[in-house]
Write a protein that holds these residues in place. Structure first.
Motif, PDB file in Angstrom:
ATOM      1  N   VAL A  16       2.378  -0.566 -11.769  1.00  0.00           N
ATOM      2  CA  VAL A  16       2.818   0.552 -10.922  1.00  0.00           C
ATOM      3  C   VAL A  16       2.075   0.543  -9.596  1.00  0.00           C
ATOM      4  O   VAL A  16       2.666   0.758  -8.525  1.00  0.00           O
ATOM      5  CB  VAL A  16       2.618   1.891 -11.654  1.00  0.00           C
ATOM      6  N   LEU A  17       0.774   0.301  -9.627  1.00  0.00           N
ATOM      7  CA  LEU A  17      -0.016   0.271  -8.396  1.00  0.00           C
ATOM      8  C   LEU A  17       0.458  -0.824  -7.446  1.00  0.00           C
ATOM      9  O   LEU A  17       0.571  -0.611  -6.232  1.00  0.00           O
ATOM     10  CB  LEU A  17      -1.493   0.064  -8.730  1.00  0.00           C
ATOM     11  N   LEU A  18       0.773  -1.990  -7.992  1.00  0.00           N
ATOM     12  CA  LEU A  18       1.228  -3.083  -7.141  1.00  0.00           C
ATOM     13  C   LEU A  18       2.615  -2.814  -6.577  1.00  0.00           C
ATOM     14  O   LEU A  18       2.942  -3.261  -5.483  1.00  0.00           O
ATOM     15  CB  LEU A  18       1.232  -4.397  -7.927  1.00  0.00           C
ATOM     16  N   GLU A  19       3.422  -2.072  -7.317  1.00  0.00           N
ATOM     17  CA  GLU A  19       4.749  -1.742  -6.805  1.00  0.00           C
ATOM     18  C   GLU A  19       4.684  -0.648  -5.749  1.00  0.00           C
ATOM     19  O   GLU A  19       5.309  -0.760  -4.690  1.00  0.00           O
ATOM     20  CB  GLU A  19       5.668  -1.295  -7.942  1.00  0.00           C
ATOM     21  N   GLU A  20       3.945   0.402  -6.018  1.00  0.00           N
ATOM     22  CA  GLU A  20       3.907   1.549  -5.099  1.00  0.00           C
ATOM     23  C   GLU A  20       2.979   1.304  -3.910  1.00  0.00           C
ATOM     24  O   GLU A  20       3.232   1.792  -2.810  1.00  0.00           O
ATOM     25  CB  GLU A  20       3.452   2.806  -5.848  1.00  0.00           C
ATOM     26  N   GLN A  21       1.860   0.592  -4.156  1.00  0.00           N
ATOM     27  CA  GLN A  21       0.864   0.353  -3.103  1.00  0.00           C
ATOM     28  C   GLN A  21       0.418   1.668  -2.462  1.00  0.00           C
ATOM     29  O   GLN A  21       0.210   1.757  -1.251  1.00  0.00           O
ATOM     30  CB  GLN A  21       1.416  -0.620  -2.052  1.00  0.00           C
ATOM     31  N   ASN A  22       0.305   2.665  -3.316  1.00  0.00           N
ATOM     32  CA  ASN A  22      -0.060   4.005  -2.866  1.00  0.00           C
ATOM     33  C   ASN A  22      -0.616   4.771  -4.064  1.00  0.00           C
ATOM     34  O   ASN A  22       0.071   4.890  -5.092  1.00  0.00           O
ATOM     35  CB  ASN A  22       1.172   4.707  -2.280  1.00  0.00           C
ATOM     36  N   ILE A  23      -1.839   5.281  -3.953  1.00  0.00           N
ATOM     37  CA  ILE A  23      -2.501   5.966  -5.065  1.00  0.00           C
ATOM     38  C   ILE A  23      -1.737   7.218  -5.477  1.00  0.00           C
ATOM     39  O   ILE A  23      -1.532   7.481  -6.668  1.00  0.00           O
ATOM     40  CB  ILE A  23      -3.958   6.328  -4.708  1.00  0.00           C
ATOM     41  N   THR A  24      -1.293   8.001  -4.503  1.00  0.00           N
ATOM     42  CA  THR A  24      -0.624   9.272  -4.804  1.00  0.00           C
ATOM     43  C   THR A  24       0.670   9.043  -5.572  1.00  0.00           C
ATOM     44  O   THR A  24       0.919   9.675  -6.607  1.00  0.00           O
ATOM     45  CB  THR A  24      -0.326  10.043  -3.507  1.00  0.00           C
ATOM     46  N   ARG A  25       1.513   8.137  -5.080  1.00  0.00           N
ATOM     47  CA  ARG A  25       2.795   7.881  -5.757  1.00  0.00           C
ATOM     48  C   ARG A  25       2.572   7.240  -7.126  1.00  0.00           C
ATOM     49  O   ARG A  25       3.275   7.543  -8.086  1.00  0.00           O
ATOM     50  CB  ARG A  25       3.689   6.994  -4.890  1.00  0.00           C
ATOM     51  N   ALA A  26       1.603   6.335  -7.207  1.00  0.00           N
ATOM     52  CA  ALA A  26       1.302   5.705  -8.498  1.00  0.00           C
ATOM     53  C   ALA A  26       0.831   6.752  -9.509  1.00  0.00           C
ATOM     54  O   ALA A  26       1.224   6.718 -10.677  1.00  0.00           O
ATOM     55  CB  ALA A  26       0.246   4.623  -8.320  1.00  0.00           C
ATOM     56  N   GLU A  49     -12.296  -9.051 -10.729  1.00  0.00           N
ATOM     57  CA  GLU A  49     -13.243  -9.460  -9.687  1.00  0.00           C
ATOM     58  C   GLU A  49     -12.515  -9.694  -8.355  1.00  0.00           C
ATOM     59  O   GLU A  49     -12.698 -10.705  -7.675  1.00  0.00           O
ATOM     60  CB  GLU A  49     -14.000 -10.729 -10.122  1.00  0.00           C
ATOM     61  N   ASP A  50     -11.669  -8.729  -8.030  1.00  0.00           N
ATOM     62  CA  ASP A  50     -10.877  -8.809  -6.798  1.00  0.00           C
ATOM     63  C   ASP A  50     -10.528  -7.379  -6.390  1.00  0.00           C
ATOM     64  O   ASP A  50     -10.349  -6.506  -7.251  1.00  0.00           O
ATOM     65  CB  ASP A  50      -9.596  -9.621  -7.038  1.00  0.00           C
ATOM     66  N   ASP A  51     -10.384  -7.139  -5.088  1.00  0.00           N
ATOM     67  CA  ASP A  51     -10.054  -5.791  -4.616  1.00  0.00           C
ATOM     68  C   ASP A  51      -8.644  -5.368  -5.003  1.00  0.00           C
ATOM     69  O   ASP A  51      -8.343  -4.172  -5.061  1.00  0.00           O
ATOM     70  CB  ASP A  51     -10.202  -5.718  -3.087  1.00  0.00           C
ATOM     71  N   LEU A  52      -7.752  -6.310  -5.214  1.00  0.00           N
ATOM     72  CA  LEU A  52      -6.371  -6.071  -5.623  1.00  0.00           C
ATOM     73  C   LEU A  52      -5.558  -5.329  -4.559  1.00  0.00           C
ATOM     74  O   LEU A  52      -4.518  -5.796  -4.118  1.00  0.00           O
ATOM     75  CB  LEU A  52      -6.300  -5.317  -6.957  1.00  0.00           C
ATOM     76  N   LEU A  53      -6.002  -4.140  -4.169  1.00  0.00           N
ATOM     77  CA  LEU A  53      -5.355  -3.366  -3.109  1.00  0.00           C
ATOM     78  C   LEU A  53      -6.420  -2.946  -2.101  1.00  0.00           C
ATOM     79  O   LEU A  53      -7.460  -2.406  -2.490  1.00  0.00           O
ATOM     80  CB  LEU A  53      -4.645  -2.132  -3.671  1.00  0.00           C
ATOM     81  N   VAL A  54      -6.158  -3.184  -0.834  1.00  0.00           N
ATOM     82  CA  VAL A  54      -7.127  -2.818   0.206  1.00  0.00           C
ATOM     83  C   VAL A  54      -6.458  -1.896   1.217  1.00  0.00           C
ATOM     84  O   VAL A  54      -5.262  -2.006   1.499  1.00  0.00           O
ATOM     85  CB  VAL A  54      -7.670  -4.076   0.927  1.00  0.00           C
ATOM     86  N   GLN A  55      -7.229  -0.966   1.716  1.00  0.00           N
ATOM     87  CA  GLN A  55      -6.726  -0.004   2.685  1.00  0.00           C
ATOM     88  C   GLN A  55      -6.616  -0.658   4.059  1.00  0.00           C
ATOM     89  O   GLN A  55      -7.582  -1.200   4.587  1.00  0.00           O
ATOM     90  CB  GLN A  55      -7.656   1.210   2.771  1.00  0.00           C
ATOM     91  N   VAL A  56      -5.407  -0.615   4.631  1.00  0.00           N
ATOM     92  CA  VAL A  56      -5.168  -1.120   5.975  1.00  0.00           C
ATOM     93  C   VAL A  56      -4.485  -0.007   6.749  1.00  0.00           C
ATOM     94  O   VAL A  56      -3.297   0.242   6.579  1.00  0.00           O
ATOM     95  CB  VAL A  56      -4.290  -2.387   5.975  1.00  0.00           C
ATOM     96  N   GLY A  57      -5.247   0.689   7.576  1.00  0.00           N
ATOM     97  CA  GLY A  57      -4.711   1.869   8.240  1.00  0.00           C
ATOM     98  C   GLY A  57      -4.420   2.940   7.220  1.00  0.00           C
ATOM     99  O   GLY A  57      -5.274   3.302   6.411  1.00  0.00           O
ATOM    100  N   ARG A  58      -3.186   3.425   7.199  1.00  0.00           N
ATOM    101  CA  ARG A  58      -2.803   4.446   6.221  1.00  0.00           C
ATOM    102  C   ARG A  58      -2.156   3.847   4.980  1.00  0.00           C
ATOM    103  O   ARG A  58      -1.768   4.588   4.074  1.00  0.00           O
ATOM    104  CB  ARG A  58      -1.817   5.430   6.874  1.00  0.00           C
ATOM    105  N   LYS A  59      -2.034   2.550   4.937  1.00  0.00           N
ATOM    106  CA  LYS A  59      -1.369   1.900   3.821  1.00  0.00           C
ATOM    107  C   LYS A  59      -2.343   1.049   3.024  1.00  0.00           C
ATOM    108  O   LYS A  59      -3.401   0.669   3.513  1.00  0.00           O
ATOM    109  CB  LYS A  59      -0.213   1.027   4.328  1.00  0.00           C
ATOM    110  N   MET A  60      -1.944   0.765   1.789  1.00  0.00           N
ATOM    111  CA  MET A  60      -2.699  -0.156   0.949  1.00  0.00           C
ATOM    112  C   MET A  60      -1.886  -1.440   0.821  1.00  0.00           C
ATOM    113  O   MET A  60      -0.677  -1.400   0.599  1.00  0.00           O
ATOM    114  CB  MET A  60      -2.956   0.440  -0.432  1.00  0.00           C
ATOM    115  N   GLN A  61      -2.553  -2.563   0.974  1.00  0.00           N
ATOM    116  CA  GLN A  61      -1.865  -3.839   0.882  1.00  0.00           C
ATOM    117  C   GLN A  61      -2.478  -4.672  -0.231  1.00  0.00           C
ATOM    118  O   GLN A  61      -3.699  -4.682  -0.422  1.00  0.00           O
ATOM    119  CB  GLN A  61      -1.957  -4.594   2.215  1.00  0.00           C
ATOM    120  N   PRO A  62      -1.640  -5.391  -0.981  1.00  0.00           N
ATOM    121  CA  PRO A  62      -2.155  -6.231  -2.066  1.00  0.00           C
ATOM    122  C   PRO A  62      -2.860  -7.465  -1.515  1.00  0.00           C
ATOM    123  O   PRO A  62      -2.465  -8.018  -0.490  1.00  0.00           O
ATOM    124  CB  PRO A  62      -0.898  -6.610  -2.843  1.00  0.00           C
TER     125      PRO A  62
END
Length: 307
Positions: A16-26, A49-62
């Motif tokens: 779900v996190l990888l699909e939404e790329q957003n904590i709130t929606r996930a 051992e990976d960030d998986l999702l990183v904050q880029v501006g207002r978005k999270m990118q895998p």
């Protein structure tokens, strides 16, 4: 359940996190608080051992590694669902399965409404959800989020089973009061008329526009675009416009609207409608039963029509 010290429940959250790329929606989809979802992401980061999702501006990118994980994680979840959670006693009469189908309003009108009636008699507790075609319909099937797609041949997805259900012709429809058009239609008349067409998705994909462009190198003069097939004949009434549409749907509407059905001025290729499903559902007893019943119902409808 744990595998190699990984709580497999976390894979659902990761998907779900990888699909939404957003904590709130996930969090909303997982029925968790934002803080709990952030905690789950932290545990996943520690394990992989990976960030998986990183904050880029207002978005999270895998991250690149997260993108590599997305497909196998989804495949694992689909396999678990098909091999464990759906392996109940096969009894259509008592089954409470819910099936999600991608199909057009045209198919619902001319065939599927009657298919659903027949299925209700044998499986009264089985429920259905109809989703219209969209830009991501194929992705929904690949992700296992829909059970079946009933679509034209060009939308078949490689690597997943499919079955031909029936073939369909196209015809032209004009208002019965349109005196400018006789019992036949020339290509010149056709190209000079204003057209009503259907456009789907963000790209406004036209139902037969691409074919006309590739064959003749010019566009129809489209004056009205609608987003479903059922409104095509309704929008023709009282105008001098023309619609090119499925023969079965045209015949259905011509029984109670002032319409005339004409052959197309050029031969439009026969459209073949296929039923598609995810390969993991191929051997599921209830899923197979639904497919067989859909195919049989459509065959019976076609036989009765021909009789």
């Amino acid at each position: 359940m744990r595998f190699n010290h990984l709580d497999l429940n976390l894979l659902v959250a990761l998907d779900v996190l990888l699909e939404e790329q957003n904590i709130t929606r996930a969090a909303e989809r997982l029925h968790m608080t934002q803080s709990a979802t952030s905690g789950v992401l932290g545990r996943l980061r520690t394990f992989f051992e990976d960030d998986l999702l990183v904050q880029v501006g207002r978005k999270m990118q895998p991250t690149p590694y997260a993108l590599e994980l997305a497909k196998p994680v989804r495949e694992v979840l689909i396999t678990i669902r098909s091999s464990i959670t759906t392996k109940q006693v096969f009894d259509p009469g008592t089954s409470k399965r819910h099936f999600r189908l991608v199909t057009s309003d045209y198919l619902i009108s001319v065939l599927f409404a009657r298919v659903i009636q027949h299925l209700q008699k044998e499986a009264p507790n089985v429920t259905f959800e109809m989703l219209g075609p969209s830009d991501n319909s194929g992705e929904l099937l690949i992700r296992g989020e829909v059970d079946l797609m009933i679509v034209p041949e060009r939308y078949i997805i490689e690597g997943h089973p499919s079955q031909l259900l029936f073939e369909e012709d196209h015809v032209c429809v004009v208002c019965k009061d349109n005196t400018k058009i006789g019992d036949s239609l020339s290509l010149e008349q056709y190209m000079q008329m204003g057209h009503i067409s259907v456009g789907f998705g963000r790209t406004r994909h036209m139902s037969i526009e691409d074919w006309f462009m590739s064959q003749y190198g010019f566009n129809r003069r489209i004056e009205v675009i609608t987003n479903d097939f059922n409104t095509l004949p309704q929008l023709v009434v009282g105008t001098e416009r023309i619609a090119t549409m499925h023969k079965r749907l045209a015949e259905l509407y011509a029984t109670y609207l002032p319409l005339r059905i004409l052959p197309t001025p050029v031969q439009v290729p026969i459209m073949r409608e296929y039923m598609l499903w995810h390969r993991s559902m191929d051997g599921d007893p209830m899923h197979r039963w639904i497919r067989e019943r859909i195919s049989q119902c459509i065959h019976n409808i076609e036989q009765n029509k021909a009789a």
